[in-house]
Design an enzyme around this catalytic site. Sequence first.
Site, PDB file in Angstrom:
ATOM      1  CB  CYS A  75      -0.233   6.386 -11.360  1.00  0.00           C
ATOM      2  SG  CYS A  75       1.124   6.739 -12.498  1.00  0.00           S
ATOM      3  CG  HIS A 161      -8.142  11.867 -16.446  1.00  0.00           C
ATOM      4  ND1 HIS A 161      -6.853  12.114 -16.844  1.00  0.00           N
ATOM      5  CD2 HIS A 161      -8.074  10.819 -15.589  1.00  0.00           C
ATOM      6  CE1 HIS A 161      -6.035  11.251 -16.267  1.00  0.00           C
ATOM      7  NE2 HIS A 161      -6.758  10.453 -15.501  1.00  0.00           N
ATOM      8  CD  GLU A 210       0.482  12.684 -14.835  1.00  0.00           C
ATOM      9  OE1 GLU A 210       0.225  12.181 -13.720  1.00  0.00           O
ATOM     10  OE2 GLU A 210       1.308  12.196 -15.622  1.00  0.00           O
ATOM     11  CB  CYS A 219      -0.770  10.788 -18.360  1.00  0.00           C
ATOM     12  SG  CYS A 219      -2.006  10.610 -17.050  1.00  0.00           S
ATOM     13  N   GLY A 222      -4.497   9.066 -18.275  1.00  0.00           N
ATOM     14  CA  GLY A 222      -4.914  10.114 -19.204  1.00  0.00           C
ATOM     15  C   GLY A 222      -5.211   9.563 -20.582  1.00  0.00           C
TER      16      GLY A 222
END
Length: 275
Positions: A75, A161, A210, A219, A222
């Site tokens: 994260c 992803h 997510e 994110c 991301g």
Amino acid sequence: MKLPFAKMQALGNDFVVLDGVSTPLTLTAAQCRKLGDRRFGVGCDQILVVDPAPDAQADFGYRIFNCDGSEVGQCGNGARCLARFVERQGLSTARAIQVATRTTRMNLELLEQDWVRAELSRPEFQPARIPLDVPAQAERYTLDSPVGMVSGGAVSVGNPHFVIEVDDVARAPVQQWGEALTRHAAFPEGVNVGFVERVAADHLRLRVFERGVGETPACGSGACAAAVIQRVWGHTEARVRVDLPGGQLRIAWDEGQNVFMEGPATWVFEGEIEL
């Protein structure tokens, strides 16, 4: 037990951050769900735990739990908050630290005005390392899904992803497609689904659905994934700014290199909760 916590946010992506260094901490999925509940708990997208270093190379361990109780390996927005938490709690006086998650390692550097630079590891494109169940590696994959055939790029930046290019991110079917793709059979560990609009060679707009959370205001991983995939496709420069609903990140990546992300991390409040 009464558990001290800090509430932090990075571009609206919000976290409950816990000190597992001073007191060893084990969390059950039910406790994570309570902490993440916005009516009966503190409320957050993820729960972050800073732990003692797992080895001599790292300064701290870093665990990440979604608000549904599932544990994930990365994260980026949370990592920046973790760096600020470590400083504020007096767990380290260093301006730069390395943290180890269950899947990756990151170097974090405190900058001015609450900004933090995070150095992530090199992106992984090999399907088995994402993980992605496909016959062969490609720059684009087309998946048969409940919303039809969807094309995008896949990469791991510590977590998986799938990046879809759209003409207008404001009109992108984030909820519908995100729900259909995040648990797609091709991704055995689930996937975060990004919807990216290319504004210019150095400017992207992005929304992310997510896994285990849903759409969030921002994110960090991301944003890194979107910048990397756009770069692989030859659409962008090595340095880009990424606009998310919660604010802006700066991402830098060139082929064969680590990914760098810069953005703010903000302390909101602290307290105790009975678990």
